[in-house]
Design an enzyme around this catalytic site. Sequence first.
Site, PDB file in Angstrom:
ATOM      1  CE  LYS A  19      -8.218  -7.199   4.862  1.00 45.55           C
ATOM      2  NZ  LYS A  19      -6.794  -7.191   5.230  1.00 45.55           N
TER       3      LYS A  19
ATOM      4  CE  LYS B 170       3.343  -7.498   3.820  1.00 47.21           C
ATOM      5  NZ  LYS B 170       2.352  -7.310   2.748  1.00 47.21           N
TER       6      LYS B 170
ATOM      7  CE  LYS C 250      -0.297  -6.541  -1.424  1.00 54.09           C
ATOM      8  NZ  LYS C 250       1.128  -6.546  -1.001  1.00 54.09           N
TER       9      LYS C 250
ATOM     10  N   GLY D 271       0.793  -1.218   0.000  1.00 61.48           N
ATOM     11  CA  GLY D 271       0.000   0.000   0.000  1.00 61.48           C
ATOM     12  C   GLY D 271       0.828   1.271   0.000  1.00 61.48           C
ATOM     13  CG  ASN D 272       4.958   1.089   1.243  1.00 60.67           C
ATOM     14  OD1 ASN D 272       4.541   0.163   0.550  1.00 60.67           O
ATOM     15  ND2 ASN D 272       6.195   1.148   1.679  1.00 60.67           N
TER      16      ASN D 272
END
Length: 319
Positions: free
Chosen positions: A128, A274, A212, A11-12
């Site tokens: 979520k 991740k 994602k 997102g960054n």
Amino acid sequence: MKKKVVIALGGNAIQSGDASAVAQQQALETTAKQLVDFIEQGMDIIISHGNGPQVGNILLQQAAADSIKNPAMPLDTCGAMSQGMIGYWMQNAMEKALSERGIIKNVVTVVTRVLVDKNDPAFVNPTKPIGPFYSEDEAQRIMEETHTCFKEDAGRGWRRVVASPKPVSIMEHSVINSLVEQGNIVISTGGGGIPVIETENGLTGVEAVIDKDFASQKLAELVDADALIILTGVDNVYIDFNKPTQKKLEDVTVAEIKSYIESGHFAAGSMLPKVEAAVSFAETSPGRKTIITSLEKAFNAIVGKAGTVVSLQGAEVLV
């Protein structure tokens, strides 16, 4: 043979505080300059990205304008909106960065649907959080009116929660692969993709959010990528993070990092998905690598000079 790489932007890489369109487009221009390094080395890239802040803003806008004549759109449709918006911005940014380097390439966005299992346990227990915070009274009223689910979020208020099922397949993966093999740069699977389930009447969107990184892993597997790069806010994965015994992970095998997962070294809401996605991709073939690092270190990582590299048998650089 060219190397094929899926790059999952955090997102960054899009938004770091200022939610205006101009600020996000400027952030993507900075990101694009980093990604062109891969193109210059002759790699084929597929870009995926998060959409959390963006789809959250779209949901707020939909709620604010909701009326009988202008009903709010459902979550899957809002996800599609964010894919188109970010893809458009990313296409412009990539074309500008390519032009500055004298590279001629087409950039295309594929609005991507991701198949999930309608019987996924996540649908039974939505976890979520999405959208704004509400008081308990407000949340109870909305739940009664809309039959949606809200939960208290870490003492900050009540938020709507939706399911986060695991991706089963990427519906457009064949098209994406064809575009890449024709020499195009493809932006796809934004925000984890639009979640769809199989029904008697075909594919139908559902109120859910797909992680994602898991979606990017599934895409990388289906297009037979050589590497998956998961970009985040740190240069490396660590065990004992922020403790005196902190240790940076660089070249790790699947077996080693699985042992760290079992020991609880990675936080469920941040690094754990991740790392799990990294393991899932690396496990699919001895030649496949997953790299977790920051945007700034991404190219150094692909040439073996930075980042955490996860593989079955130990890392080898791609170039």
